[in-house]
Motif scaffolding. Structure first.
Motif, PDB file in Angstrom:
ATOM      1  N   SER A  34       0.846  -1.195   0.000  1.00  0.00           N
ATOM      2  CA  SER A  34       0.000   0.000   0.000  1.00  0.00           C
ATOM      3  C   SER A  34       0.879   1.242   0.000  1.00  0.00           C
ATOM      4  N   GLU A  56      -7.169   4.730 -12.908  1.00  0.00           N
ATOM      5  CA  GLU A  56      -6.487   3.442 -12.944  1.00  0.00           C
ATOM      6  C   GLU A  56      -5.297   3.460 -13.902  1.00  0.00           C
ATOM      7  N   ILE A  76      -2.525   5.175 -11.970  1.00  0.00           N
ATOM      8  CA  ILE A  76      -1.978   4.261 -10.960  1.00  0.00           C
ATOM      9  C   ILE A  76      -0.999   3.299 -11.620  1.00  0.00           C
ATOM     10  N   PRO A 108      -3.319  -2.206  -9.545  1.00  0.00           N
ATOM     11  CA  PRO A 108      -4.147  -1.956  -8.364  1.00  0.00           C
ATOM     12  C   PRO A 108      -5.111  -3.100  -8.034  1.00  0.00           C
ATOM     13  N   TRP A 161      -8.242   1.019  -4.618  1.00  0.00           N
ATOM     14  CA  TRP A 161      -7.752   2.377  -4.460  1.00  0.00           C
ATOM     15  C   TRP A 161      -8.891   3.232  -3.939  1.00  0.00           C
ATOM     16  N   LEU A 171      -4.352   9.663  -3.623  1.00  0.00           N
ATOM     17  CA  LEU A 171      -4.941   8.333  -3.657  1.00  0.00           C
ATOM     18  C   LEU A 171      -4.230   7.396  -2.697  1.00  0.00           C
ATOM     19  N   SER A 172      -4.996   6.579  -2.005  1.00  0.00           N
ATOM     20  CA  SER A 172      -4.452   5.444  -1.254  1.00  0.00           C
ATOM     21  C   SER A 172      -4.602   4.241  -2.171  1.00  0.00           C
ATOM     22  N   VAL A 173      -3.483   3.580  -2.482  1.00  0.00           N
ATOM     23  CA  VAL A 173      -3.478   2.491  -3.451  1.00  0.00           C
ATOM     24  C   VAL A 173      -2.894   1.226  -2.823  1.00  0.00           C
TER      25      VAL A 173
END
Length: 54
Positions: free
Chosen positions: A4, A22, A25, A32, A35, A47-49
């Motif tokens: 993460s 996407e 990312i 991913p 997210w 973004l938290s991925v």
């Protein structure tokens, strides 16, 4: 192994399309799994991925 990270992307269009997010990312080196948008400031999206590192 799934990792993460928090990443920032820039966009000219709000709200951004899912496909655009996407793609960005993937360009940051992730495949991913999930997210989430954490914050939005002007034209930057935080973004938290979670996913696989490419």
């Amino acid at each position: 192994m799934i990792i993460s990270e928090t990443i920032t992307i820039k966009t000219d269009k709000l709200p951004p399309e899912v496909d655009f997010i996407e793609e960005q990312i993937t360009q940051h080196g992730f495949k991913p799994v999930r997210w989430a948008i954490v914050d939005v400031k002007d034209n930057e999206i935080l973004l938290s991925v979670s996913g696989y590192k490419l």
